[in-house]
Design a protein around this motif. Structure first.
Motif, short mmCIF file in Angstrom:
data_model
loop_
_atom_site.label_atom_id
_atom_site.label_comp_id
_atom_site.label_asym_id
_atom_site.label_seq_id
_atom_site.Cartn_x
_atom_site.Cartn_y
_atom_site.Cartn_z
N VAL A 72 0.72 -1.17 -0.07
CA VAL A 72 0.01 0.08 0.08
C VAL A 72 0.66 1.20 -0.03
O VAL A 72 0.45 2.37 -0.01
CB VAL A 72 -0.93 0.10 1.18
CG1 VAL A 72 -1.86 -1.15 1.14
CG2 VAL A 72 -0.07 0.37 2.48
N GLY A 73 2.24 1.17 -0.16
CA GLY A 73 3.02 2.51 0.03
C GLY A 73 2.89 3.31 -1.09
O GLY A 73 3.43 4.56 -0.90
N HIS A 74 2.69 2.93 -2.29
CA HIS A 74 2.74 3.73 -3.22
C HIS A 74 1.26 4.01 -4.08
O HIS A 74 1.16 4.14 -5.26
CB HIS A 74 3.69 3.40 -4.23
CG HIS A 74 4.91 3.20 -3.68
ND1 HIS A 74 5.66 4.57 -3.57
CD2 HIS A 74 5.81 2.29 -3.12
CE1 HIS A 74 7.02 4.16 -2.83
NE2 HIS A 74 6.81 2.98 -2.71
N ILE A 75 0.16 3.67 -3.34
CA ILE A 75 -1.12 3.98 -3.85
C ILE A 75 -1.31 5.67 -4.01
O ILE A 75 -0.93 6.50 -3.08
CB ILE A 75 -2.26 3.64 -2.80
CG1 ILE A 75 -2.05 2.06 -2.71
CG2 ILE A 75 -3.62 4.00 -3.16
CD1 ILE A 75 -3.24 1.43 -1.86
N LEU B 97 6.37 14.38 -4.66
CA LEU B 97 7.01 13.04 -5.23
C LEU B 97 7.63 12.23 -4.47
O LEU B 97 8.27 12.61 -3.28
CB LEU B 97 8.13 13.38 -6.50
CG LEU B 97 7.40 14.15 -7.74
CD1 LEU B 97 9.02 14.43 -8.50
CD2 LEU B 97 6.82 13.38 -8.37
N CYS B 98 7.47 10.84 -4.27
CA CYS B 98 8.13 9.92 -3.38
C CYS B 98 9.70 9.64 -4.09
O CYS B 98 9.70 10.14 -5.29
CB CYS B 98 7.38 8.77 -3.41
SG CYS B 98 7.46 7.34 -4.49
N PHE B 99 10.33 8.58 -3.35
CA PHE B 99 11.56 8.51 -4.07
C PHE B 99 11.55 7.65 -5.18
O PHE B 99 12.35 7.70 -6.07
CB PHE B 99 12.27 7.62 -2.76
CG PHE B 99 11.78 6.26 -2.53
CD1 PHE B 99 11.85 5.29 -3.17
CD2 PHE B 99 10.79 6.36 -1.12
CE1 PHE B 99 11.38 4.20 -2.81
CE2 PHE B 99 10.18 4.99 -0.89
CZ PHE B 99 10.41 4.09 -1.82
N GLY C 283 9.26 8.31 -7.43
CA GLY C 283 8.69 9.09 -8.46
C GLY C 283 7.21 9.18 -8.66
O GLY C 283 6.73 9.99 -9.71
N HIS C 284 6.43 8.69 -7.98
CA HIS C 284 5.35 8.84 -7.84
C HIS C 284 4.61 10.05 -7.35
O HIS C 284 5.15 10.48 -6.13
CB HIS C 284 4.30 7.72 -6.85
CG HIS C 284 4.97 6.20 -7.37
ND1 HIS C 284 5.44 5.80 -6.13
CD2 HIS C 284 5.04 5.79 -8.61
CE1 HIS C 284 5.58 4.36 -7.01
NE2 HIS C 284 5.69 4.42 -8.28
N ARG C 285 3.83 10.79 -7.92
CA ARG C 285 3.38 12.00 -7.31
C ARG C 285 2.14 11.80 -6.46
O ARG C 285 1.10 11.10 -6.63
CB ARG C 285 2.82 13.10 -8.34
CG ARG C 285 2.40 14.26 -7.89
CD ARG C 285 2.45 15.49 -8.66
NE ARG C 285 3.52 15.72 -9.55
CZ ARG C 285 4.87 16.38 -8.87
NH1 ARG C 285 4.47 16.81 -7.52
NH2 ARG C 285 5.78 16.82 -9.67
N GLY C 286 2.51 12.11 -5.08
CA GLY C 286 1.13 12.05 -4.18
C GLY C 286 0.73 10.92 -3.70
O GLY C 286 -0.25 10.43 -3.46
N CYS C 287 1.88 9.85 -3.81
CA CYS C 287 1.30 8.39 -3.39
C CYS C 287 1.20 8.37 -1.80
O CYS C 287 1.68 9.29 -1.22
CB CYS C 287 2.56 7.45 -3.89
SG CYS C 287 4.05 7.52 -3.18
N SER C 288 1.05 7.24 -1.38
CA SER C 288 0.96 7.15 0.07
C SER C 288 2.28 7.54 1.06
O SER C 288 2.31 8.06 2.06
CB SER C 288 0.24 5.86 0.60
OG SER C 288 0.70 4.63 -0.16
N THR C 289 3.42 6.85 0.40
CA THR C 289 4.76 7.22 1.03
C THR C 289 4.75 8.80 0.84
O THR C 289 5.32 9.36 1.96
CB THR C 289 5.82 6.54 0.29
OG1 THR C 289 5.56 4.97 0.33
CG2 THR C 289 7.13 6.90 0.39
N ALA C 290 4.63 9.31 -0.50
CA ALA C 290 4.98 10.89 -0.44
C ALA C 290 4.22 11.77 0.75
O ALA C 290 4.55 12.61 1.23
CB ALA C 290 4.59 11.15 -1.78
ZN LIG Z 1 5.37 6.24 -4.45
#
Ligand SMILES: [Zn+2]
Length: 387
Positions: A242-245, A253-255, A257-264
């Motif tokens: 679920v880290g990059h939903i 951005l997360c590490f 490169g996803h914009r606004g994912c759960s990690t970010a």
């Molecule tokens: Zn992510």
């Protein structure tokens, strides 16, 4: 008192169900247990006998909850069955990237003592030496320890080898065997979110529920699910699925490169990093929450965005898995307290207006809770079985 011997094997089937019901809900009379588990009185008596002989269950004084308990009119007074929580002790260890947190618990997973040690070297042998020191220290705080459980943000699908643990930069580390060699104690390894979910399942906010979900926020974002009384898992469970939903199209951005994912949006390092940039000075996660509460606009915006993202994630989890309760935990769970209005706003926006209100249970997310989860895995693996 008779103690479980080294030849003891974890319980399965009806024996497991009996021991678990007494562990969680005891004391219970045999008649009450037979009724609850849909067993005949004869089967119950036959199945309970070895558990009593082994010392796992004990007969205690008649209790008042069951009118038949201790009633001489129906023959021999019946004494309810219970466990002696202090008959066995377990050590749970939670490893993060920089600290080993340990807790000593009873058979009912009550914490008796807690200690932690910094991890200055993440090499497996160095970490195992710290674990062994922590185990030795905690073992002095109570009677003999039955087993050790270790939980880690990573994958350990065979409960012995850490296949991957990004926070420690580990791959294929035979952690259970290494710790057993140093401590002489049976040791089991499990993913930390699974372990925490099992602790809530048996001894926490999920006790007695058919379906519940656990969401954790902290160094990462975690999700655990129990359906029909069983934890849902797969070999991929430790990947942090679920880290990059995606949660916010205008988020950072997360590490990966996803914009606004759960990690970010939700992890403590991301929130602290975003606020440090906005405020042009280094701040940690709790500083950001404190500044938001004090009315700082930049911190307030970041915390409000995180709250909306968390509300959206909770709504997604609830819409897809239909839990009776969503348990919120993890070392960053204070976000829920600070951003509750935004969480509720996003829940309303992302749930059907006719959907039942969500039962949210906010749990203390400190590292003792994570470590206690690891102890519960040891209780399941070495004493009670898990299904
Ligand atoms: Zn992510």
């Amino acid at each position: 008192m008779t103690l479980l011997t080294s030849s003891w094997t974890p319980l399965t089937g009806a024996s497991h169900a009996i021991a678990l019901d007494v562990l969680i809900n005891g004391p219970l009379s045999r008649a009450e247990l037979a009724r609850r588990l849909d067993l005949s009185a004869g089967s119950l008596t036959r199945l309970a006998r070895p558990l009593v002989d082994a010392g796992l269950l004990v007969e205690v004084g008649a209790h008042n909850g069951d009118p038949r308990a201790g009633d001489a009119r129906i023959g021999r007074p019946e004494r309810p069955l219970d466990v002696v929580p202090t008959s066995h002790h377990f050590i749970g260890i939670k490893l993060t990237g920089d600290t080993a947190y340990g807790v000593l618990t009873t058979l009912r997973a009550e914490a008796v003592a807690a200690e932690s040690r910094p991890l200055t070297d993440s090499a497996p042998q160095a970490v195992c030496a710290v674990i062994a020191e922590l185990v030795a220290r905690l073992a002095t705080r109570g009677p003999a320890v039955t087993a050790v459980g270790i939980s880690i943000g990573g994958q350990a699908p065979d409960h012995a080898t850490v296949v991957a643990a990004p926070f420690l930069h580990w791959a294929d580390v035979p952690l259970a065997a290494m710790v057993e060699d140093l401590t002489g104690l049976p040791t089991v390894v499990e993913n930390d979110v699974i372990a925490l979910t099992e602790a809530e399942h048996w001894f926490g906010a999920g006790r007695g529920l058919d379906r519940f979900a656990v969401l954790t926020v902290g160094a990462g974002v975690g999700f655990g699910l129990v359906l029909r009384g069983h934890l849902i898992t797969s070999p991929d469970a430790g990947l942090g699925l679920v880290g990059h939903i995606p949660l916010d199209p205008s988020g950072p951005l997360c590490f990966a490169g996803h914009r606004g994912c759960s990690t970010a949006m939700l992890t403590m390092p991301s929130i602290a990093a975003g606020a440090s940039v906005a405020l042009r000075r280094p701040v940690d996660y709790d500083d950001v929450l404190d500044l938001a509460l004090a009315g700082d606009p930049a911190a307030g915006q970041i915390v409000a965005d995180a709250g909306r993202a968390l509300g959206r994630l909770i709504a997604l989890a609830a819409n897809l898995t239909m839990p009776e309760r969503v348990v919120l935990s993890g070392e960053g769970v204070r976000l829920v307290e600070v951003a509750r209005p935004q969480i509720d706003e996003a829940l309303a926006a992302n749930r059907d207006p006719q959907a039942s209100p969500l039962d949210l249970d906010v749990r203390p997310g400190d590292f003792t809770q994570w470590a206690r989860g690891a102890a519960v895995i040891a209780i399941q693996t070495y004493v009670l079985g898990s299904d």
